[in-house]
Enzyme design. Structure first.
Site, PDB file in Angstrom:
ATOM      1  N   ASP A  28      34.009  32.734  40.060  1.00 56.88           N
ATOM      2  CA  ASP A  28      34.411  33.979  40.722  1.00 56.88           C
ATOM      3  C   ASP A  28      34.565  35.113  39.719  1.00 56.88           C
ATOM      4  O   ASP A  28      35.281  34.984  38.723  1.00 56.88           O
ATOM      5  CB  ASP A  28      35.722  33.765  41.468  1.00 56.88           C
ATOM      6  CG  ASP A  28      35.547  32.867  42.681  1.00 56.88           C
ATOM      7  OD1 ASP A  28      34.730  33.214  43.552  1.00 56.88           O
ATOM      8  OD2 ASP A  28      36.208  31.813  42.747  1.00 56.88           O
TER       9      ASP A  28
ATOM     10  N   ASP B  47      35.863  36.248  33.369  1.00 56.59           N
ATOM     11  CA  ASP B  47      36.212  37.596  33.821  1.00 56.59           C
ATOM     12  C   ASP B  47      37.706  37.845  33.873  1.00 56.59           C
ATOM     13  O   ASP B  47      38.128  38.982  34.081  1.00 56.59           O
ATOM     14  CB  ASP B  47      35.637  37.845  35.218  1.00 56.59           C
ATOM     15  CG  ASP B  47      36.398  37.080  36.292  1.00 56.59           C
ATOM     16  OD1 ASP B  47      36.955  37.721  37.209  1.00 56.59           O
ATOM     17  OD2 ASP B  47      36.449  35.846  36.212  1.00 56.59           O
TER      18      ASP B  47
ATOM     19  N   ASP C 194      32.420  30.543  34.139  1.00 57.57           N
ATOM     20  CA  ASP C 194      33.370  30.621  35.237  1.00 57.57           C
ATOM     21  C   ASP C 194      32.562  30.990  36.486  1.00 57.57           C
ATOM     22  O   ASP C 194      31.380  31.340  36.389  1.00 57.57           O
ATOM     23  CB  ASP C 194      34.412  31.699  34.909  1.00 57.57           C
ATOM     24  CG  ASP C 194      35.336  31.992  36.063  1.00 57.57           C
ATOM     25  OD1 ASP C 194      35.908  31.037  36.627  1.00 57.57           O
ATOM     26  OD2 ASP C 194      35.474  33.174  36.417  1.00 57.57           O
TER      27      ASP C 194
END
Length: 219
Positions: A10, A165, A8
């Site tokens: 961000d 995250d 991923d």
């Protein structure tokens, strides 16, 4: 045998959530919407812009949601110029290159953001495959973005490791069948494991990650 690492963006490659929060706050303040940490965690992190603006501005038509999303992303790119890679990321990418492990990006961000952030971080050429929100019919938490990356890499889910995250991202990775690490830039280890993470790391230097990498790279 480990053949790919799928990241991923961000909150995973870079701790960009504070900048996103600031951009949302700047754009939504005129609408009377106050963005704080709790609202960011519950209604923004890991969600698509389509879902975010539909939730926060339900009184406006879809066309205005899209306009707000474009303004927010432009604000984010303006504010994001000082971001740096998460600790240990470059070393991990170097390790992958040395071991013939391919590198892919899977993000709900638009391609302009992805290109801008990867360029700022100095790693834009490190990703063989980049899947952004425009390239799939459904973003995370749907597994489609990860399945698309696997298809483009020409590998099976058990030949890759994912890094996420957010709850929606972790659910997407696990639904695609990937062994997945939760990167703890926003959630706790317990929160990550509750939504399916196989492991949790604070940075890419964490021993828990390298034990898995060393095992998978030689198996």
């Amino acid at each position: 045998m480990l053949k790919a690492l799928i990241f991923d963006m961000d909150g995973t490659l870079v701790h960009s959530d504070p900048v996103h929060l600031k951009a949302f706050a700047e754009i939504l303040e005129p609408e009377g919407v106050t963005i704080d940490d709790d609202l960011y965690r519950s209604s923004i992190i890991g969600h698509t812009n389509e879902a975010i603006f539909a939730s926060l501005l339900p009184h406006l038509p879809v066309e205005e949601h899209e306009a707000y999303a474009e303004r927010k992303e432009a604000a984010f790119r303006r504010l994001a110029r000082e971001l740096r890679p998460l600790e240990g990321l470059v070393e991990l990418l170097d390790w992958a290159d040395c071991h013939g492990v391919r590198i892919a990006l899977v993000t709900n961000a638009p391609v302009l953001n992805a290109t801008h952030i990867l360029d700022i971080l100095g790693i834009i050429d490190r990703f063989e495959v980049k899947v952004t929100i425009e390239q799939v019919e459904r973003g995370k938490p749907d597994p489609m973005p990860y399945l698309t990356a696997l298809e483009r890499l020409g590998i099976q889910a058990d030949e890759a490791i994912a890094f996420e995250d957010s709850p929606s991202g972790m659910r997407a990775a696990k639904a695609a069948g990937l062994f997945s690490f939760g990167v703890l830039t926003g959630l706790t280890g317990d929160e990550m494991r509750e939504i399916g993470a196989d492991g949790a790391i604070v940075t890419f230097h964490d021993r828990a990650l390298w034990e898995i990498l060393e095992h998978r790279a030689t198996s």
